[in-house]
Design an enzyme around this catalytic site. Sequence first.
Site, PDB file in Angstrom:
ATOM      1  CG  LEU A  46      10.174 -55.003  17.804  1.00 55.59           C
ATOM      2  CD1 LEU A  46       8.895 -55.465  17.118  1.00 55.59           C
ATOM      3  CD2 LEU A  46       9.832 -54.175  19.041  1.00 55.59           C
ATOM      4  CE  LYS A  47      18.933 -56.130  21.389  1.00 55.30           C
ATOM      5  NZ  LYS A  47      18.461 -54.745  21.577  1.00 55.30           N
ATOM      6  NE  ARG A 106      28.173 -43.605  26.596  1.00 57.71           N
ATOM      7  CZ  ARG A 106      27.065 -44.089  26.013  1.00 57.71           C
ATOM      8  NH1 ARG A 106      26.952 -44.112  24.705  1.00 57.71           N
ATOM      9  NH2 ARG A 106      26.070 -44.541  26.742  1.00 57.71           N
TER      10      ARG A 106
HETATM   11  O1  C5P Z   1      22.358 -44.259  25.716  1.00 59.55           O
HETATM   12  P1  C5P Z   1      23.230 -45.197  24.964  1.00 59.55           P
HETATM   13  O2  C5P Z   1      24.105 -44.517  23.940  1.00 59.55           O
HETATM   14  O3  C5P Z   1      24.025 -46.115  25.865  1.00 59.55           O
HETATM   15  O4  C5P Z   1      22.191 -46.082  24.174  1.00 59.55           O
HETATM   16  C1  C5P Z   1      22.568 -47.159  23.416  1.00 59.55           C
HETATM   17  C2  C5P Z   1      21.374 -47.873  22.883  1.00 59.55           C
HETATM   18  O5  C5P Z   1      21.832 -49.067  22.260  1.00 59.55           O
HETATM   19  C3  C5P Z   1      20.354 -48.286  23.924  1.00 59.55           C
HETATM   20  O6  C5P Z   1      19.066 -48.240  23.284  1.00 59.55           O
HETATM   21  C4  C5P Z   1      20.733 -49.689  24.256  1.00 59.55           C
HETATM   22  O7  C5P Z   1      19.631 -50.463  24.660  1.00 59.55           O
HETATM   23  C5  C5P Z   1      21.253 -50.178  22.916  1.00 59.55           C
HETATM   24  N1  C5P Z   1      22.205 -51.275  23.015  1.00 59.55           N
HETATM   25  C6  C5P Z   1      23.398 -51.190  23.704  1.00 59.55           C
HETATM   26  N2  C5P Z   1      24.258 -52.257  23.738  1.00 59.55           N
HETATM   27  C7  C5P Z   1      23.929 -53.372  23.123  1.00 59.55           C
HETATM   28  C8  C5P Z   1      22.752 -53.464  22.413  1.00 59.55           C
HETATM   29  C9  C5P Z   1      21.895 -52.386  22.389  1.00 59.55           C
HETATM   30  O8  C5P Z   1      23.707 -50.173  24.278  1.00 59.55           O
HETATM   31  N3  C5P Z   1      24.768 -54.365  23.133  1.00 59.55           N
END
Ligand code: C5P
Length: 236
Positions: A62-63, A177
């Site tokens: 919820l930041k 990734r």
């Molecule tokens: O789909 P993906 O792997 O990019 O999802 C990453 C999740 O982490 C998402 O819910 C995104 O909102 C969250 N997130 C992010 N980078 C940040 C903080 C949160 O990708 N700096």
Amino acid sequence: MNNPRIILAVDTPDLDMARNWIETTSEYIAAYKLGLEFFLKFGPEGVRKIREISGADLFLDLKLHDIPNTVASAVAQVTDLAPRFLTVHASGGSAMISAAVENAPLVEITAVTVLTSLSDSEIGEIGFAGRALDTATNMAKLAVKAGAAAIVCSPLEVVAIREAVGPGISIITPGVRPADHGVSDDQARTMTPEAAVALGASYVVIGRPITGLWKQGASAMAKKASEISEQINKNL
Ligand code: C5P
């Protein structure tokens, strides 16, 4: 799977889809992350529904960021949902973080440092003095001193923050990734999940590289979660 390290981002406005994802991956996942998109659409009732599907830990993203009194009260409203992790912005300051910690003693208050979407020049524009790395490290230190049990940061900041906060604090990094993912989606400065954990991250947040496989079927999704877990554990 012993000691799972993946927090799965359940980024969908579809409750049935969320249920499918959770049922498919539970063996490999440490916690399910429900963010603003989910919470603003389904509210506490939606979180309870997720709880019914799975006994897995929840990461309620919820930041929160407001004056201490407001955050204290906000936190108290969600303690009955029993998330394991609940995020607040570290930039809310020590008093705000302590207020969250005091009002949710069973929850791991998780401080978000510098959003990884911010560049060094944007950080300067906001008025922070240092670069992202220094600013995030300072925020992590103050958050832990104020009682935070976990820190969210970029994988590029894991080494410095682990050194600053010691071994007892959970460090959680989005922006990872798998090496074979091919596209970076909208993530900019990425690292593989196994590299992030090898450098000191406790957990990695992953969404689309796993959930994006749902359209290829449940088994493709489970296979990817399993492969990433294996890769992480192999590197430990
Ligand atoms: O789909 P993906 O792997 O990019 O999802 C990453 C999740 O982490 C998402 O819910 C995104 O909102 C969250 N997130 C992010 N980078 C940040 C903080 C949160 O990708 N700096």
